[in-house]
Design an enzyme around this catalytic site. Structure first.
Site, PDB file in Angstrom:
ATOM      1  CG  PHE A   1      -1.938   1.066   1.266  1.00 34.50           C
ATOM      2  CD1 PHE A   1      -3.072   0.944   0.473  1.00 34.50           C
ATOM      3  CD2 PHE A   1      -1.796   2.191   2.058  1.00 34.50           C
ATOM      4  CE1 PHE A   1      -4.043   1.935   0.479  1.00 34.50           C
ATOM      5  CE2 PHE A   1      -2.761   3.178   2.069  1.00 34.50           C
ATOM      6  CZ  PHE A   1      -3.889   3.050   1.271  1.00 34.50           C
TER       7      PHE A   1
ATOM      8  CG  ASP B   1       0.239  -3.258   6.817  1.00 32.83           C
ATOM      9  OD1 ASP B   1      -0.858  -3.663   7.240  1.00 32.83           O
ATOM     10  OD2 ASP B   1       0.389  -2.129   6.290  1.00 32.83           O
TER      11      ASP B   1
ATOM     12  NE  ARG C   1      -9.800  -3.055  -2.641  1.00 31.73           N
ATOM     13  CZ  ARG C   1      -9.318  -2.717  -1.451  1.00 31.73           C
ATOM     14  NH1 ARG C   1      -8.183  -3.241  -1.015  1.00 31.73           N
ATOM     15  NH2 ARG C   1      -9.946  -1.846  -0.686  1.00 31.73           N
TER      16      ARG C   1
ATOM     17  CE1 TYR D   1      -9.106   1.631   7.534  1.00 30.46           C
ATOM     18  CE2 TYR D   1      -8.157   2.665   9.481  1.00 30.46           C
ATOM     19  CZ  TYR D   1      -8.080   2.336   8.140  1.00 30.46           C
ATOM     20  OH  TYR D   1      -6.975   2.711   7.408  1.00 30.46           O
ATOM     21  CE  LYS D   2      -7.839  -2.008   5.171  1.00 26.87           C
ATOM     22  NZ  LYS D   2      -7.901  -0.592   5.367  1.00 26.87           N
TER      23      LYS D   2
END
Length: 418
Positions: free
Chosen positions: A135, A204, A392, A229-230
């Site tokens: 990312f 990560d 996605r 938050y995922k």
């Protein structure tokens, strides 16, 4: 009703996690973007109201002690720990993923360089390897950490890391799951390779924690970071976490020493003395409202039958079924999965590349994939788009069902068929 719709009904009826769906605020939209922002657990607003009205509104400053605000980063860290395969006392919650990547990576390099100095004639550890497909923020942070520590930065594909490691490698920053493709990388093997080279591994976990087993302690991971938050459903911008393996904690030298990580935070001393344990990962005053919303969201994991193993089993079943439905509903040549078919290499999302056979390179002024996702959202199927051509779809097993999966593939088929 089609055969796939009947299959979805049967799978939902047999789903041991089906009841957990009722713990979330959902509507008739098929929500497959939990790999970007998890859905709201229904009890969280009431808990946050208590924090605001009673703890802040009535107790005010007393809540640092009486409501446990001061110890929240470690307390909530201990609740996340089993979800990433860690024992208590090694995870602290606070700051953003990017800030924690910086802390972990610089600390890893400092430990590696200290190892070299301690050995006298040891190699100069002046190189950082970073996942070439990472990312973007992780890459930016790695570049800054390299400048700060006097290291060279080498982007390397995860599969090529073992061959790229050398006696100058200090630290390696890797993603457990690729954010774009959903590919699951081999954490145990890559960590072992990094250690064999005398370097430190920083992982990560943003796209794996809460979706699949991680095994930080089992596999000897040095340092790890992740967002909440995922798949942990902590809310927009909820604080991230930092894992520091217990035996490394006395050596963890944070590049961001703040008063919250001081051994005597209220001593107000001009000299910094780090606290012991995972507390060393703290920096400044914690974000209490977001922290306690996250703590409430984690209650879902206390439900009977909810476990990382159960979530992983359903995740694989959901993604398998989605790929089957896509094959059935989507016309040949319109999309191609870039997510590995093998379970051992798949996270909890499916990424589909839109084919140029859909038409011109751009549709309605937008890239094909972007326009397709826009139309899907208009039709009640929410996923997301990554440039230049990837759709996605994230599958959060706690609230996504098999009927959602079937509907999403069916709507996708109609959308790309024109």
């Amino acid at each position: 009703m089609s055969e796939l719709q009947r299959t979805a009904e049967d799978l939902d009826a047999a789903d041991p996690l089906a009841a957990v769906r009722g713990r979330f605020v959902l509507d008739d939209v098929t929500y497959l973007d939990g790999n970007s922002l998890g859905a709201l657990p229904a009890h969280v607003p009431g808990r946050v109201e208590d924090v605001v009205r009673r703890q802040w509104g009535e107790l005010r400053i007393r809540s640092w002690e009486e409501s446990g605000w001061w110890t929240a980063p470690e307390r909530i860290g201990d609740r996340i720990a089993p979800l990433v395969g860690a024992a208590a006392g090694q995870v602290v919650v606070g700051d953003s993923t990017s800030v924690n990547v910086f802390k972990a990576l610089v600390a890893a390099v400092r430990m590696a360089q200290e190892d070299g100095r301690g050995g006298g004639a040891g190699p100069v550890r002046d190189e950082i390897l970073v996942d070439a497909t990472t990312f973007p923020s992780d890459g930016y942070i790695a570049e800054s950490a390299a400048r700060m520590t006097g290291c060279a930065l080498r982007p390397v594909a995860p599969a090529e890391v073992p061959g790229a490691l050398g006696e100058r490698t200090a630290a390696v920053l890797l993603n457990h799951v690729d954010y774009r493709t959903g590919r699951l990388h081999d954490l145990p093997a890559l960590t072992a390779a990094v250690h064999a080279a005398g370097a430190y591994a920083v992982w990560d976990l943003c796209h794996s924690a809460g979706a699949l087993p991680v095994g930080l302690d089992e596999h000897g991971v040095d340092l790890a970071v992740g967002c909440t938050y995922k798949y942990l459903n902590g809310g927009p911008g909820s604080p991230a976490y930092l894992y520091v393996r217990r035996d490394l904690q006395p050596r963890f030298d944070s590049p961001l020493p703040g008063w919250n990580s001081h051994a005597e935070p209220f001593g107000m001393r001009s000299e910094y003395a780090p606290a012991s344990g995972a507390v060393r990962g703290r920096v400044g005053t914690p974000d209490i409202l977001s922290l306690l919303a996250l703590e409430a969201a984690l209650d879902v994991w206390d439900e009977e039958g909810v476990s990382v193993a159960a979530v992983r089993a359903k995740s694989l079943a959901l993604t398998d079924f989605f790929l089957r439905c896509v094959e059935e509903y989507v016309p040949d040549g319109r999309v191609e999965s870039v997510t590995p078919a093998a379970h051992a290499e798949r996270g909890s999302q499916v990424a589909l590349r839109c084919s140029p056979t859909l038409g011109s390179a751009r549709v309605g002024g937008a890239p094909i994939a972007g326009e397709v996702m826009k139309r899907l959202i208009e039709r009640g199927v929410v996923g997301d788009y990554r440039a230049p051509d990837v759709l996605r779809f994230g599958f959060t097993p706690l609230y996504v069902g098999f009927a959602d999966v079937e509907r999403a593939a069916r709507v996708l088929g109609r959308t790309v068929a024109g």
